[in-house]
Write an enzyme that holds these catalytic residues in place. Sequence first.
Site, PDB file in Angstrom:
ATOM      1  N   ARG A 130     -42.775  15.746   1.590  1.00  0.00           N
ATOM      2  CA  ARG A 130     -42.143  14.917   0.553  1.00  0.00           C
ATOM      3  C   ARG A 130     -41.893  13.522   1.105  1.00  0.00           C
ATOM      4  O   ARG A 130     -40.930  13.278   1.854  1.00  0.00           O
ATOM      5  CB  ARG A 130     -40.832  15.534   0.102  1.00  0.00           C
ATOM      6  N   GLN A 188     -50.368  21.621  -8.085  1.00  0.00           N
ATOM      7  CA  GLN A 188     -50.009  20.293  -8.596  1.00  0.00           C
ATOM      8  C   GLN A 188     -50.556  19.240  -7.646  1.00  0.00           C
ATOM      9  O   GLN A 188     -50.426  19.377  -6.420  1.00  0.00           O
ATOM     10  CB  GLN A 188     -48.474  20.213  -8.658  1.00  0.00           C
ATOM     11  N   ARG A 239     -53.619  17.543  -0.080  1.00  0.00           N
ATOM     12  CA  ARG A 239     -52.377  17.280   0.663  1.00  0.00           C
ATOM     13  C   ARG A 239     -51.775  18.544   1.284  1.00  0.00           C
ATOM     14  O   ARG A 239     -50.811  18.464   2.045  1.00  0.00           O
ATOM     15  CB  ARG A 239     -51.356  16.596  -0.244  1.00  0.00           C
ATOM     16  N   HIS A 295     -50.264   8.441  -3.111  1.00  0.00           N
ATOM     17  CA  HIS A 295     -48.940   8.586  -3.726  1.00  0.00           C
ATOM     18  C   HIS A 295     -47.832   8.002  -2.822  1.00  0.00           C
ATOM     19  O   HIS A 295     -46.962   8.738  -2.344  1.00  0.00           O
ATOM     20  CB  HIS A 295     -48.710  10.085  -3.954  1.00  0.00           C
ATOM     21  N   ASP A 340     -41.596   6.955 -14.798  1.00  0.00           N
ATOM     22  CA  ASP A 340     -42.826   7.683 -14.444  1.00  0.00           C
ATOM     23  C   ASP A 340     -43.917   7.142 -15.355  1.00  0.00           C
ATOM     24  O   ASP A 340     -44.100   7.604 -16.474  1.00  0.00           O
ATOM     25  CB  ASP A 340     -42.637   9.188 -14.671  1.00  0.00           C
ATOM     26  N   GLU A 388     -48.438   3.991  -6.828  1.00  0.00           N
ATOM     27  CA  GLU A 388     -49.494   4.969  -6.548  1.00  0.00           C
ATOM     28  C   GLU A 388     -50.826   4.580  -7.208  1.00  0.00           C
ATOM     29  O   GLU A 388     -51.087   4.942  -8.354  1.00  0.00           O
ATOM     30  CB  GLU A 388     -49.069   6.335  -7.063  1.00  0.00           C
TER      31      GLU A 388
HETATM   32  O1  TA6 Z   1     -46.719  10.425  -9.487  1.00  0.00           O
HETATM   33  C1  TA6 Z   1     -45.593  10.756 -10.243  1.00  0.00           C
HETATM   34  C2  TA6 Z   1     -45.514  12.257 -10.339  1.00  0.00           C
HETATM   35  O2  TA6 Z   1     -46.594  12.782 -11.075  1.00  0.00           O
HETATM   36  C3  TA6 Z   1     -44.161  12.605 -10.955  1.00  0.00           C
HETATM   37  O3  TA6 Z   1     -44.298  13.127 -12.266  1.00  0.00           O
HETATM   38  C4  TA6 Z   1     -43.585  13.644  -9.982  1.00  0.00           C
HETATM   39  O4  TA6 Z   1     -43.983  14.938 -10.350  1.00  0.00           O
HETATM   40  C5  TA6 Z   1     -44.215  13.169  -8.680  1.00  0.00           C
HETATM   41  O5  TA6 Z   1     -45.549  12.867  -9.035  1.00  0.00           O
HETATM   42  C6  TA6 Z   1     -44.082  14.122  -7.526  1.00  0.00           C
HETATM   43  O6  TA6 Z   1     -44.935  15.225  -7.703  1.00  0.00           O
HETATM   44  P1  TA6 Z   1     -44.872  16.371  -6.556  1.00  0.00           P
HETATM   45  O7  TA6 Z   1     -45.919  17.367  -6.936  1.00  0.00           O
HETATM   46  O8  TA6 Z   1     -45.162  15.699  -5.240  1.00  0.00           O
HETATM   47  O9  TA6 Z   1     -43.465  16.893  -6.595  1.00  0.00           O
END
Ligand code: TA6
Length: 283
Positions: free
Chosen positions: A59, A78, A83, A148, A193, A258
Site C-alpha cells: 500500500r 483488483q 503488482r 499508481h 477518485d 496515476e
Molecule cells: O486509482 C484509484 C483506485 O481505483 C481507487 O478507486 C481505489 O480503489 C484505489 O485505486 C486503490 O485500489 P487498491 O486495489 O490498491 O486498494
Amino acid sequence: MSSFEKTSYNGLEAIKISNGSSVVIVTLFGAHVCSWILDGEEQLFVSSIAKFDQSKAIRGGIPVVFPQFGRPNEIMAQHGFARNSIWTFVEAGEESYFALTDSQETMAVWPHSFRLSLSVKLDAKEMKIHLGVENTGSSALECHTLLHTYFRVDDITKTTVTGFGGLSFQDHLGDHATKENEGEVNTIDREVDREYQDYSSDKTVSVICGKQFDVQTKATLDGNSTSFDVVFWNAWIEKSKATGDLDDDAYKSYVCIEPGTIADLKRVEAGSKLLLCKNIRVV
Ligand code: TA6
C-alpha cells in the site's frame, strides 16, 4: 550513472538504485517502487500498516497496474496480477530493468503471452519510470496499464493540484458521471477518485505541497503516440478507515496521480509493444 545493488525492504528482496543524492528502492515483489529518497527526504507515501508478506500489493509507493485497472474481469485481482507477482531484475548497466513474463498462474486468469519491463532512471531531481508491455504471443491482446503513484504530502489541507483546468473527468464515485473540473487549481477536502481521459503529453500535472511534483507522461504503441489517461485519487476519511492496510489518517499524507492507459483496453498486436513513460520531477 546509476548504480544498482541488491538489498532488502521490510524482508522483501529489493534493488537499490542510486544516482547522487537520489536513491530508489524497488522490490522484486510487484517491481514496486517503495521509496524515493531525494536529498535525504522521502518523496513517496507508504502506509505504516502496509503488508509486506506478499499476501497483497504494498500500500503506497508506485504499484504497477496490469493487465486490468479495477476489476472488470473478476477472475483476476483488483488492478491485475502484476503488482502481486515476483519479477526478475535484469542487470544491464544503465539499461537495467525489472521483467515479468507469462506463467501458468497468469495464463490461468489471462490467456496471453507477454513480457512486462519496468525501468527506473534517476537524474538530478527527476525519476523516469517506463512500463513496457510486449506481446510475445501469436495473437492480439488487450490490456490496461497504469502507474499508481502515491505522492507524499505534509498536509493535505495545504496541498493543491494543477493541470486539470478546463478538462472534464469521469467521476469514479457516485453516479460515475462525466463532470467539468473546478477551475485551474484543485484542492482536496473530500474523497476524490477521477479519471481524466485522453490527457495531453504536452501538459503537466503538478502536486504542490511546499515542494512541487511535476508529472509528465507519454504513451506509445510501437513507437507511435497513443492516448493515455490520468487518475487523481485521495481516499479521504471514510475510505481511509475502511481500507485495511491504510492508516485511518492516511488521507492527510498522500495524493495519487496515476497516469495509465485505462479508458479503453489497448489492443497490442502480436510482436508489438505498448510503452507508458512517466517523468516525475521535484521542484
Ligand atoms: O486509482 C484509484 C483506485 O481505483 C481507487 O478507486 C481505489 O480503489 C484505489 O485505486 C486503490 O485500489 P487498491 O486495489 O490498491 O486498494
